[in-house]
Design a protein around this motif. Structure first.
Motif, PDB file in Angstrom:
ATOM      1  N   TRP A 220     -10.201  -3.592   2.003  1.00  0.00           N
ATOM      2  CA  TRP A 220     -10.272  -2.713   0.833  1.00  0.00           C
ATOM      3  C   TRP A 220      -8.962  -1.952   0.636  1.00  0.00           C
ATOM      4  O   TRP A 220      -8.461  -1.841  -0.496  1.00  0.00           O
ATOM      5  N   ALA A 221      -8.402  -1.433   1.715  1.00  0.00           N
ATOM      6  CA  ALA A 221      -7.139  -0.698   1.611  1.00  0.00           C
ATOM      7  C   ALA A 221      -6.030  -1.608   1.097  1.00  0.00           C
ATOM      8  O   ALA A 221      -5.181  -1.187   0.297  1.00  0.00           O
ATOM      9  N   THR A 222      -6.013  -2.848   1.553  1.00  0.00           N
ATOM     10  CA  THR A 222      -5.011  -3.801   1.086  1.00  0.00           C
ATOM     11  C   THR A 222      -5.179  -4.095  -0.394  1.00  0.00           C
ATOM     12  O   THR A 222      -4.211  -4.099  -1.161  1.00  0.00           O
ATOM     13  N   ALA A 223      -6.417  -4.360  -0.814  1.00  0.00           N
ATOM     14  CA  ALA A 223      -6.683  -4.656  -2.225  1.00  0.00           C
ATOM     15  C   ALA A 223      -6.290  -3.474  -3.111  1.00  0.00           C
ATOM     16  O   ALA A 223      -5.663  -3.657  -4.167  1.00  0.00           O
ATOM     17  N   LEU A 224      -6.642  -2.269  -2.699  1.00  0.00           N
ATOM     18  CA  LEU A 224      -6.315  -1.080  -3.481  1.00  0.00           C
ATOM     19  C   LEU A 224      -4.817  -0.832  -3.520  1.00  0.00           C
ATOM     20  O   LEU A 224      -4.232  -0.593  -4.584  1.00  0.00           O
ATOM     21  N   GLY A 225      -4.172  -0.900  -2.356  1.00  0.00           N
ATOM     22  CA  GLY A 225      -2.737  -0.642  -2.296  1.00  0.00           C
ATOM     23  C   GLY A 225      -1.924  -1.638  -3.104  1.00  0.00           C
ATOM     24  O   GLY A 225      -0.999  -1.258  -3.829  1.00  0.00           O
ATOM     25  N   LEU A 226      -2.285  -2.911  -3.013  1.00  0.00           N
ATOM     26  CA  LEU A 226      -1.544  -3.927  -3.761  1.00  0.00           C
ATOM     27  C   LEU A 226      -1.822  -3.831  -5.255  1.00  0.00           C
ATOM     28  O   LEU A 226      -0.929  -4.100  -6.071  1.00  0.00           O
TER      29      LEU A 226
END
Length: 252
Positions: A220-226
């Motif tokens: 989730w953090a990766t999806a949000l950050g990207l």
């Protein structure tokens, strides 16, 4: 074009509250329950006892062949399908609006699974089926505890297979960019795949619940950050292109 849903404006306080702070609070609470207050063992004890005090489903056709192996292949094929769609979008002018969202989806899924695999490569936790408590030969060693000398490293944290599902949480932001009303469907697909993959592995004795929670958080953090990074690059690119368009129009 990566954008926010109509009527919500830019990524303001409400956006970060819903997509960052509330998930972080929920994650912290669940980690406390599973890793500090014994929730991992409480749940695994019941799964183990339900199967007759052995991991009966470890080599079951559904859990091992269908969900674990076939599920992994389906996730890989889905990524290759997105890659093919991105290549087509680059070649066909009519698909131009899909290029950046498809690129985001490709990168997010790949980075999410790679990050989980990277953390797993240096973390040092055992699978439940390796532990004395569940018929194995090793004592439980916590994530931040010192591992006894002579005990070979564990390689079960975080949950690698679940990342093949949770990585597709990026569909939420992808659909937010191209079909905002369908973004919850994307969330359901990614979350549902991750839950099925993760729960199946827990039933096999391959992971504790906390292993899946960390995988979910990383994805989730990766999806949000990207999503924010791609969107910021788009804004910068468009801002830089405005003077060029004005100059071109003035020259005509």
């Amino acid at each position: 074009m990566l954008r926010l849903a109509p009527g919500q404006g830019g990524p303001g306080p409400r956006f970060f509250l819903i997509h960052a702070w509330l998930p972080l609070i929920a994650f912290a609470a669940m980690v406390l329950w599973t890793m500090v207050f014994g929730g991992d063992q409480w749940l695994a004890d019941r799964m183990y006892a339900w199967q007759g005090s052995h991991w009966q489903l470890r080599h079951d056709f559904v859990t091992e062949q269908l969900i674990h192996r076939l599920g992994r292949d389906i996730s890989t094929m889905a990524w290759l399908t997105v890659l093919a769609a991105w290549i087509v979008a680059r070649a066909r002018p009519g698909w131009g609006s899909l290029r950046r969202p498809l690129a985001y989806l490709l990168v997010s899924v790949a980075v999410s699974t790679a990050l989980v695999a990277w953390v797993k490569s240096w973390s040092n936790m055992d699978c439940p089926w390796d532990l004395v408590r569940y018929g194995g030969a090793r004592e439980y060693v916590g994530l931040f505890a010192m591992r006894p000398l002579g005990l070979s490293r564990g390689a079960c944290f975080p949950a690698g297979h679940a990342s093949g599902g949770y990585a597709w949480l990026a569909l939420y932001f992808f659909l937010w960019s191209v079909r905002p009303r369908l973004r919850w469907l994307g969330l359901a697909v990614g979350g549902g795949m991750g839950l099925v993959f993760g729960f199946s592995q827990q039933l096999r004795g391959a992971h504790f619940l906390s292993h899946d929670l960390w995988t979910l958080a990383i994805c989730w953090a990766t999806a949000l950050g990207l999503f924010l990074w791609f969107r910021r690059r788009l804004v910068v690119t468009e801002s830089a292109a405005v003077p060029a368009r004005i100059s071109a129009e003035a020259a005509r």
